[in-house]
Motif scaffolding. Structure first.
Motif, short mmCIF file in Angstrom:
data_model
loop_
_atom_site.label_atom_id
_atom_site.label_comp_id
_atom_site.label_asym_id
_atom_site.label_seq_id
_atom_site.Cartn_x
_atom_site.Cartn_y
_atom_site.Cartn_z
N LEU A 102 0.83 -1.21 0.00
CA LEU A 102 0.00 0.00 0.00
C LEU A 102 0.86 1.26 0.00
O LEU A 102 0.52 2.24 -0.66
CB LEU A 102 -0.94 0.00 1.20
CG LEU A 102 -2.09 -1.02 1.13
CD1 LEU A 102 -2.87 -1.04 2.44
CD2 LEU A 102 -3.01 -0.70 -0.03
N SER A 103 1.98 1.24 0.72
CA SER A 103 2.88 2.39 0.73
C SER A 103 3.47 2.64 -0.64
O SER A 103 3.58 3.79 -1.09
CB SER A 103 4.02 2.17 1.73
OG SER A 103 3.52 2.11 3.03
N LEU A 104 3.86 1.58 -1.33
CA LEU A 104 4.42 1.73 -2.68
C LEU A 104 3.38 2.27 -3.65
O LEU A 104 3.68 3.12 -4.49
CB LEU A 104 4.97 0.39 -3.17
CG LEU A 104 6.23 -0.11 -2.47
CD1 LEU A 104 6.56 -1.53 -2.92
CD2 LEU A 104 7.38 0.82 -2.74
N ILE A 105 2.15 1.79 -3.53
CA ILE A 105 1.09 2.28 -4.41
C ILE A 105 0.83 3.76 -4.14
O ILE A 105 0.69 4.55 -5.07
CB ILE A 105 -0.20 1.45 -4.22
CG1 ILE A 105 0.01 0.04 -4.77
CG2 ILE A 105 -1.40 2.13 -4.88
CD1 ILE A 105 -1.10 -0.94 -4.44
N ALA A 106 0.81 4.15 -2.89
CA ALA A 106 0.59 5.55 -2.52
C ALA A 106 1.72 6.43 -3.05
O ALA A 106 1.47 7.53 -3.57
CB ALA A 106 0.46 5.70 -1.01
N CYS A 107 2.95 5.95 -2.95
CA CYS A 107 4.09 6.73 -3.46
C CYS A 107 4.02 6.87 -4.97
O CYS A 107 4.31 7.93 -5.51
CB CYS A 107 5.41 6.07 -3.06
SG CYS A 107 5.78 6.26 -1.31
N ALA A 108 3.63 5.81 -5.66
CA ALA A 108 3.53 5.87 -7.12
C ALA A 108 2.46 6.88 -7.54
O ALA A 108 2.64 7.66 -8.47
CB ALA A 108 3.21 4.49 -7.69
N GLY A 109 1.34 6.89 -6.83
CA GLY A 109 0.28 7.85 -7.13
C GLY A 109 0.72 9.27 -6.87
O GLY A 109 0.43 10.18 -7.65
N ALA A 110 1.46 9.51 -5.81
CA ALA A 110 1.94 10.85 -5.49
C ALA A 110 2.92 11.33 -6.55
O ALA A 110 2.92 12.49 -6.94
CB ALA A 110 2.60 10.87 -4.11
N HIS A 111 3.76 10.43 -7.03
CA HIS A 111 4.72 10.80 -8.07
C HIS A 111 4.00 11.20 -9.36
O HIS A 111 4.37 12.16 -10.00
CB HIS A 111 5.68 9.63 -8.33
CG HIS A 111 6.66 9.91 -9.42
ND1 HIS A 111 7.65 10.84 -9.29
CD2 HIS A 111 6.77 9.40 -10.67
CE1 HIS A 111 8.35 10.90 -10.42
NE2 HIS A 111 7.83 10.02 -11.26
N ALA A 112 2.95 10.47 -9.71
CA ALA A 112 2.21 10.78 -10.93
C ALA A 112 1.57 12.16 -10.86
O ALA A 112 1.42 12.82 -11.88
CB ALA A 112 1.16 9.70 -11.19
N ASP A 113 1.18 12.61 -9.67
CA ASP A 113 0.59 13.93 -9.53
C ASP A 113 1.59 15.03 -9.89
O ASP A 113 1.19 16.13 -10.22
CB ASP A 113 0.09 14.16 -8.09
CG ASP A 113 -1.15 13.33 -7.79
OD1 ASP A 113 -1.82 12.90 -8.75
OD2 ASP A 113 -1.44 13.13 -6.60
N GLY A 114 2.88 14.76 -9.82
CA GLY A 114 3.89 15.76 -10.13
C GLY A 114 4.16 15.92 -11.61
O GLY A 114 4.84 16.83 -12.02
N VAL A 115 3.62 15.04 -12.44
CA VAL A 115 3.83 15.10 -13.89
C VAL A 115 2.70 15.89 -14.51
O VAL A 115 1.53 15.63 -14.27
CB VAL A 115 3.89 13.68 -14.49
CG1 VAL A 115 3.99 13.74 -16.01
CG2 VAL A 115 5.05 12.91 -13.91
N ARG A 116 3.05 16.86 -15.33
CA ARG A 116 2.04 17.69 -16.00
C ARG A 116 2.06 17.39 -17.49
O ARG A 116 3.12 17.19 -18.08
CB ARG A 116 2.33 19.17 -15.78
CG ARG A 116 2.19 19.59 -14.34
CD ARG A 116 2.51 21.05 -14.16
NE ARG A 116 1.89 21.91 -15.14
CZ ARG A 116 0.74 22.56 -14.95
NH1 ARG A 116 0.10 22.43 -13.81
NH2 ARG A 116 0.25 23.34 -15.89
N ILE A 117 0.90 17.41 -18.07
CA ILE A 117 0.78 17.29 -19.52
C ILE A 117 0.20 18.61 -19.99
O ILE A 117 -0.89 19.00 -19.57
CB ILE A 117 -0.13 16.11 -19.90
CG1 ILE A 117 0.49 14.81 -19.41
CG2 ILE A 117 -0.37 16.09 -21.41
CD1 ILE A 117 -0.38 13.60 -19.61
#
Length: 165
Positions: A13-28
């Motif tokens: 669950l921690s890894l999934i949460a970290c992956a989701g937080a990282h994706a929020d930092g990417v802008r298109i």
């Protein structure tokens, strides 16, 4: 064993949460291409030339970086800088430089905009938009009046309007 499963689930669950937080930092973001910028600049210069004005047109991308510059035959050397500054100013404010200039004439507080480094409050800068999103701007300099520069800038954008979707 149950303790190990709980720890494994917590780590997952921690890894999934970290992956989701990282994706929020990417802008298109949409941005203006070289081809589109070149078409806008060419049409702006051609429109002014058809009216007897030797101008320069500069197109900047959403970061204010120059993508295309065209200077008409016999266009003054100062027109290159003025067109770039108008494009930068329009992009930064996300409105036309003519509207900014008019507002600065009526509002003493807005008159201070002329003191921002890189700003040029003369008509001729127009934002390039996809919907409501500003993806760049065009600046035209050299016609005998900012409203004439703006007309040429608008003509440049109108040429590619179908591609701005």
């Amino acid at each position: 064993m149950q303790n190990t499963l709980i720890k494994a689930a917590a780590i997952t669950l921690s890894l999934i949460a970290c992956a989701g937080a990282h994706a929020d930092g990417v802008r298109i973001e949409k941005n203006i291409s070289l081809e589109l910028a070149t078409q806008i600049a060419a049409q702006a210069v051609a429109t002014c030339a058809a009216n007897g004005y030797a101008v320069s047109a500069t197109v900047v991308d959403r970061a204010g970086v120059v993508r295309a510059v065209q200077r008409a035959d016999n266009g003054g050397p100062h027109t290159i800088d003025s067109s770039r500054l108008k494009a930068y100013t329009s992009l930064s404010a996300r409105e036309t430089t003519l509207a900014m200039w008019e507002r600065s004439q009526k509002n003493p507080a807005a008159a201070n905009l002329v003191h921002i480094p890189g700003y040029l409050l003369l008509g001729g800068g127009v934002p390039v938009k996809v919907g409501n999103e500003v993806i760049g701007a065009v600046g035209v300099g050299g016609a005998p009046g900012g409203q004439l520069d703006e007309q040429c800038a608008v003509a440049g954008i109108a040429k590619v309007q179908e591609q701005l979707r």
